[in-house]
Design a protein around this motif. Structure first.
Motif, mmCIF file in Angstrom:
data_model
loop_
_atom_site.group_PDB
_atom_site.id
_atom_site.type_symbol
_atom_site.label_atom_id
_atom_site.label_comp_id
_atom_site.label_asym_id
_atom_site.label_seq_id
_atom_site.Cartn_x
_atom_site.Cartn_y
_atom_site.Cartn_z
ATOM 1 N N GLY A 1 3.273 6.014 9.906
ATOM 2 C CA GLY A 1 3.924 7.118 9.196
ATOM 3 C C GLY A 1 4.854 6.685 8.080
ATOM 4 O O GLY A 1 5.794 7.398 7.724
ATOM 5 N N ASN A 2 4.607 5.531 7.483
ATOM 6 C CA ASN A 2 5.561 5.003 6.498
ATOM 7 C C ASN A 2 5.636 5.833 5.220
ATOM 8 O O ASN A 2 6.723 5.989 4.655
ATOM 9 C CB ASN A 2 5.220 3.554 6.137
ATOM 10 C CG ASN A 2 5.492 2.596 7.272
ATOM 11 O OD1 ASN A 2 6.232 2.931 8.201
ATOM 12 N ND2 ASN A 2 4.907 1.432 7.242
ATOM 13 N N SER A 3 4.526 6.359 4.759
ATOM 14 C CA SER A 3 4.648 7.135 3.515
ATOM 15 C C SER A 3 5.322 8.486 3.786
ATOM 16 O O SER A 3 5.993 9.040 2.908
ATOM 17 C CB SER A 3 3.310 7.282 2.774
ATOM 18 O OG SER A 3 2.288 7.688 3.608
ATOM 19 N N ILE B 1 -4.733 8.339 -0.587
ATOM 20 C CA ILE B 1 -4.776 8.090 0.855
ATOM 21 C C ILE B 1 -4.133 6.737 1.153
ATOM 22 O O ILE B 1 -4.600 5.692 0.689
ATOM 23 C CB ILE B 1 -6.228 8.100 1.374
ATOM 24 C CG1 ILE B 1 -6.949 9.386 0.933
ATOM 25 C CG2 ILE B 1 -6.245 7.965 2.902
ATOM 26 C CD1 ILE B 1 -8.450 9.399 1.244
ATOM 27 N N ASP B 2 -3.040 6.780 1.903
ATOM 28 C CA ASP B 2 -2.331 5.553 2.289
ATOM 29 C C ASP B 2 -2.956 5.014 3.573
ATOM 30 O O ASP B 2 -2.723 5.536 4.656
ATOM 31 C CB ASP B 2 -0.836 5.881 2.506
ATOM 32 C CG ASP B 2 -0.040 4.651 2.899
ATOM 33 O OD1 ASP B 2 -0.515 3.517 2.674
ATOM 34 O OD2 ASP B 2 1.078 4.821 3.431
ATOM 35 N N CYS B 3 -3.773 3.957 3.446
ATOM 36 C CA CYS B 3 -4.543 3.429 4.584
ATOM 37 C C CYS B 3 -3.707 2.495 5.454
ATOM 38 O O CYS B 3 -2.747 1.887 4.993
ATOM 39 C CB CYS B 3 -5.772 2.681 4.070
ATOM 40 S SG CYS B 3 -7.011 3.767 3.351
ATOM 41 N N LYS C 1 0.833 -1.214 0.000
ATOM 42 C CA LYS C 1 0.000 0.000 0.000
ATOM 43 C C LYS C 1 0.864 1.259 0.000
ATOM 44 O O LYS C 1 0.716 2.142 -0.846
ATOM 45 C CB LYS C 1 -0.917 0.041 1.248
ATOM 46 C CG LYS C 1 -1.956 -1.054 1.314
ATOM 47 C CD LYS C 1 -2.818 -0.934 2.563
ATOM 48 C CE LYS C 1 -2.109 -1.331 3.846
ATOM 49 N NZ LYS C 1 -1.708 -2.748 3.926
ATOM 50 N N THR C 2 1.772 1.337 0.971
ATOM 51 C CA THR C 2 2.584 2.542 1.123
ATOM 52 C C THR C 2 3.513 2.728 -0.077
ATOM 53 O O THR C 2 3.654 3.842 -0.605
ATOM 54 C CB THR C 2 3.402 2.435 2.431
ATOM 55 O OG1 THR C 2 2.474 2.366 3.514
ATOM 56 C CG2 THR C 2 4.313 3.618 2.615
ATOM 57 N N THR C 3 4.127 1.644 -0.508
ATOM 58 C CA THR C 3 5.026 1.704 -1.666
ATOM 59 C C THR C 3 4.275 2.232 -2.887
ATOM 60 O O THR C 3 4.808 3.013 -3.683
ATOM 61 C CB THR C 3 5.591 0.293 -1.950
ATOM 62 O OG1 THR C 3 6.217 -0.173 -0.753
ATOM 63 C CG2 THR C 3 6.594 0.307 -3.078
ATOM 64 N N PHE D 1 -2.292 8.077 6.188
ATOM 65 C CA PHE D 1 -3.414 7.850 7.102
ATOM 66 C C PHE D 1 -3.149 6.640 7.985
ATOM 67 O O PHE D 1 -4.045 5.900 8.355
ATOM 68 C CB PHE D 1 -4.696 7.675 6.271
ATOM 69 C CG PHE D 1 -5.923 8.244 6.932
ATOM 70 C CD1 PHE D 1 -5.865 9.426 7.661
ATOM 71 C CD2 PHE D 1 -7.160 7.619 6.812
ATOM 72 C CE1 PHE D 1 -6.991 9.964 8.274
ATOM 73 C CE2 PHE D 1 -8.301 8.134 7.421
ATOM 74 C CZ PHE D 1 -8.209 9.307 8.154
ATOM 75 N N ASP D 2 -1.869 6.444 8.300
ATOM 76 C CA ASP D 2 -1.434 5.304 9.099
ATOM 77 C C ASP D 2 -0.471 5.814 10.173
ATOM 78 O O ASP D 2 0.499 6.518 9.850
ATOM 79 C CB ASP D 2 -0.723 4.303 8.169
ATOM 80 C CG ASP D 2 -0.273 3.049 8.890
ATOM 81 O OD1 ASP D 2 -0.437 2.953 10.124
ATOM 82 O OD2 ASP D 2 0.273 2.159 8.211
ATOM 83 N N ALA D 3 -0.761 5.483 11.415
ATOM 84 C CA ALA D 3 0.066 5.976 12.524
ATOM 85 C C ALA D 3 1.534 5.526 12.422
ATOM 86 O O ALA D 3 2.403 6.116 13.057
ATOM 87 C CB ALA D 3 -0.524 5.511 13.854
HETATM 88 MG MG MG Z 1 1.767 0.975 4.783
#
Ligand code: MG
Ligand code: ATP
Length: 263
Positions: free
Chosen positions: A43-45, A124-126, A16-18, A39-41
């Motif tokens: 914070g990867n993106s 939106i990166d879930c 997802k993030t990639t 949108f992920d705690a």
């Molecule tokens: Mg991710």
């Protein structure tokens, strides 16, 4: 108006993030103005664009809970035409804070209304769950992009993603579409990978992107360095695949436009 795309799958580590990071830079390369909402705690993106999130006080959490104007939490990135709203651990408070309120699913939709004209695409990166954050993302979106890893148990959980999308379509957001299923981390020599691909293409023919994202060292190295692969190794197979994905998304848009005109 922006096209808002949620990148969603409750299965962890499927890309997802990639996809958020590299689709954004590819769309920007094709002259589109893009915003990533982390949108992920985890914070990867944000990390993927070289942003140190540990001490940040201007994040998506402050914007969706009304503590700050959304325009004040947007950060420019090192890629021209890619902006990003970071996230960090504070986002974990969101769910308990709003769950007793009137429309707990609508916070993100209301928040991004203000910036809907500033971007061509909002990605939106879930997080890896189908909780209130992903529901907020889908409620705020025009479409969902679902990465599917070409691995064992790839199909596992897809029924849940689809059920969640249906639920959002029937209750909160009738216009939500499926942008497409994206096959990720494909290994050319793996027969398993080929099986997953034919299974997914068999089930979701119309809705599966033509491009398959290969497992590619440059992609993961770039992520570690905090830059998209298109800057790190522009000619790598990974970079070319994400550019192809961006082109397919623009082609989807062109077809939608054409259909709107002929209706
Ligand atoms: Mg991710
Ligand atoms: N095409 C690829 N080639 C090589 N490595 C990849 C590729 N796609 C993703 N990865 C690596 O796989 C790991 C998981 O990817 P990613 O973080 O994008 O998944 P995710 O779905 O966002 O995970 P989470 O559910 O934890 O948010 C990362 O280390 C990433 O660098």
């Amino acid at each position: 108006m922006s096209r808002v795309i949620s990148i969603v799958n409750q299965k962890g580590g499927v890309g997802k993030t990639t996809t958020a990071i590299n689709l954004a830079s590819s769309l920007a390369y094709l002259k589109k103005k893009v915003l990533i909402i982390d949108f992920d705690a985890q914070g990867n993106s944000s990390h993927g664009y070289g942003i140190d999130i540990s001490l940040l006080s201007k994040t998506i959490y402050e914007a969706i809970t009304g503590r700050m104007d959304i325009n004040n939490v947007i950060k420019k990135t090192l890629v021209k035409n890619v902006d990003l709203i970071p996230a960090n651990l504070r986002l974990t408070n969101f769910e308990s804070e709003v769950s007793g309120t009137n429309e707990p699913f609508a916070y993100l939709r209301k928040t991004i209304k203000k910036i809907n004209k500033k971007y061509d695409y909002i990605l939106i990166d879930c997080p890896p769950s189908l909780g209130l954050l992903s529901i907020n993302a889908l409620t705020a979106s025009d479409s969902a992009l679902i990465p599917v890893q070409c691995e064992y148990f790839a199909m596992e959980g897809l029924a849940q993603v689809l059920a969640t999308i249906k639920k959002v379509q029937s209750s909160y957001n009738h216009d939500l579409e499926i942008e497409g299923f994206l096959l990720t981390m494909y290994e050319m020599r793996s027969t398993l990978g080929k099986e997953v691909i034919s299974q997914i293409r068999g089930l979701f023919k119309e809705n599966t992107f033509n491009v398959e994202i290969p497992r590619n060292l440059s992609i993961s190295e770039a992520c570690g360095k905090g830059i998209p692969v298109s800057l790190y190794k522009p000619t790598s197979a990974g970079s070319r695949a994400y550019l192809q994905l961006a082109k397919e998304i623009l082609e989807n848009a062109r077809i939608r436009e054409q259909n709107n005109h002929s209706n």
